[in-house]
Design an enzyme around this catalytic site. Structure first.
Site, short mmCIF file in Angstrom:
data_model
loop_
_atom_site.label_atom_id
_atom_site.label_comp_id
_atom_site.label_asym_id
_atom_site.label_seq_id
_atom_site.Cartn_x
_atom_site.Cartn_y
_atom_site.Cartn_z
N HIS A 273 -5.47 11.16 7.85
CA HIS A 273 -5.98 10.07 8.68
C HIS A 273 -7.01 10.58 9.69
O HIS A 273 -7.83 11.44 9.42
CB HIS A 273 -4.84 9.34 9.37
CG HIS A 273 -3.84 8.71 8.44
ND1 HIS A 273 -4.18 8.22 7.20
CD2 HIS A 273 -2.50 8.49 8.57
CE1 HIS A 273 -3.10 7.71 6.62
NE2 HIS A 273 -2.07 7.88 7.42
N LYS B 213 0.87 -1.17 0.00
CA LYS B 213 0.00 0.00 0.00
C LYS B 213 0.92 1.23 0.00
O LYS B 213 1.73 1.40 0.91
CB LYS B 213 -0.88 -0.01 1.25
CG LYS B 213 -1.65 1.29 1.55
CD LYS B 213 -2.88 1.40 0.68
CE LYS B 213 -3.76 2.57 1.11
NZ LYS B 213 -4.42 2.34 2.41
N ILE B 214 0.80 2.05 -1.03
CA ILE B 214 1.60 3.28 -1.11
C ILE B 214 0.68 4.45 -1.39
O ILE B 214 -0.52 4.29 -1.65
CB ILE B 214 2.68 3.19 -2.21
CG1 ILE B 214 2.05 3.15 -3.60
CG2 ILE B 214 3.59 2.00 -1.97
CD1 ILE B 214 3.03 3.39 -4.74
N SER B 215 1.24 5.64 -1.36
CA SER B 215 0.50 6.81 -1.77
C SER B 215 0.40 6.85 -3.28
O SER B 215 1.34 6.51 -4.00
CB SER B 215 1.19 8.08 -1.27
OG SER B 215 0.59 9.23 -1.83
N THR C 89 -0.19 12.02 -1.51
CA THR C 89 -1.28 12.74 -2.16
C THR C 89 -1.57 14.03 -1.41
O THR C 89 -1.86 15.06 -2.02
CB THR C 89 -2.53 11.87 -2.24
OG1 THR C 89 -2.23 10.70 -3.01
CG2 THR C 89 -3.69 12.61 -2.88
N ALA C 90 -1.53 13.96 -0.08
CA ALA C 90 -1.79 15.16 0.72
C ALA C 90 -0.86 16.29 0.31
O ALA C 90 -1.29 17.44 0.15
CB ALA C 90 -1.62 14.83 2.20
#
Length: 287
Positions: free
Chosen positions: A163, A53-55, A119-120
């Protein structure tokens, strides 16, 4: 099969069934739990596990080696990162800006972010290019759980949070300057691409997608089955915050990206490439 994902509730909820042998025919998982900034680095190193799981922001650096799996990730609406300050919140949400909530106050200022390959961060930079005259000043990278205390204590002028901070920032006395998810949705009409599941291109990608999708479907069909597992990794979140986290980040895009999902990923990465934030990608590599 080696896999790495975060201990966040959405990831443990999604992968509980596969991790506990509930998916017929799926291989046993050898799991590494790590923050997404760590998994981004593992994927980019070329020595990462089979599945990660990555950005989505890290995809341009790994698409030659890894393929995007069209399920299991985090992409949706109303779930974007927030820009927070420690100022007066008397006008927050009122439709007007105080000095603390006006984007112009970030000109030349220090802003804490959880990663520069997230992404943020891409959303923040794309928004700031439109909204902050002259641009922000220093970007300070720090673990996401340290950002709100740093803003509260005046170590930085603003913080970009992700989060469960969406639900807990009022407890720190902080003020919402901008919900970047809302900005993105208003600007593009598309959902927000946050976390992606990727797998080595040398593997059976269709099988991995099938096992991942079955794990998502099992989680929805048996929501209490994963409770103990999720809470054991929930980093002292309350059950209420844990449930809110899952409900926000596990949605129809987790089961299948669909055309909206692919359009959102393409829009984010193409805009970021035009700003020089990521390398350009061949969109055909996303499918």
């Amino acid at each position: 099969m080696k896999i790495a994902f975060s201990p966040c509730p959405n990831d443990t909820f999604v992968f509980h069934a596969w991790a506990h042998g509930c998916i017929p025919g799926a291989p046993e998982l050898d799991i590494t739990y790590a923050d997404i900034d760590v998994t981004n680095g593992l994927a980019a190193s070329g020595k990462g596990p089979d599945v990660l799981k990555i950005s989505y922001a890290a995809l341009p650096w790994v698409l030659d080696e890894y393929a995007l799996i069209p399920c299991g990730g985090a992409l949706g609406r109303g779930c974007g990162p927030l820009v927070l300050t420690a100022g007066d919140k008397s006008a927050a949400g009122s439709g007007s800006d105080t000095a603390a909530t006006a984007p112009s106050m970030l000109s030349g200022r220090r802003v804490a972010v959880p990663s520069e390959r997230s992404t943020a961060y891409l959303l923040f930079r794309l928004w700031a290019a439109q909204a902050v005259p002259g641009g922000v000043g220093e970007i300070v990278v720090m673990p996401f759980d340290q950002i709100m205390p740093a803003v509260r204590d005046g170590q930085v002028d603003a913080g970009l949070v992700i989060h469960e901070a969406r639900f807990t920032y009022p407890a720190y006395g902080l003020t919402l300057m901008r919900d970047l998810g809302s900005w993105w949705e208003d600007d593009t009409g598309l959902p927000i691409p946050l976390g992606a599941i990727i797998a080595r291109r040398s593997l059976d990608l269709a099988a991995i997608a099938n096992w991942t999708r079955q794990s998502v479907q099992y989680a929805w069909a048996h929501p209490e089955a994963s409770r103990e597992y999720v809470m054991s990794h929930a980093q002292e979140m309350s059950p209420e915050v844990t449930d809110a986290h899952i409900n926000l980040y596990v949605n129809r895009y987790t089961e299948s990206l669909g055309e909206d999902g692919y359009a959102a990923v393409t829009a984010l990465l193409s805009r970021a490439a035009r700003e020089g934030l990521v390398p350009e990608i061949d969109p055909s590599l996303l499918r």
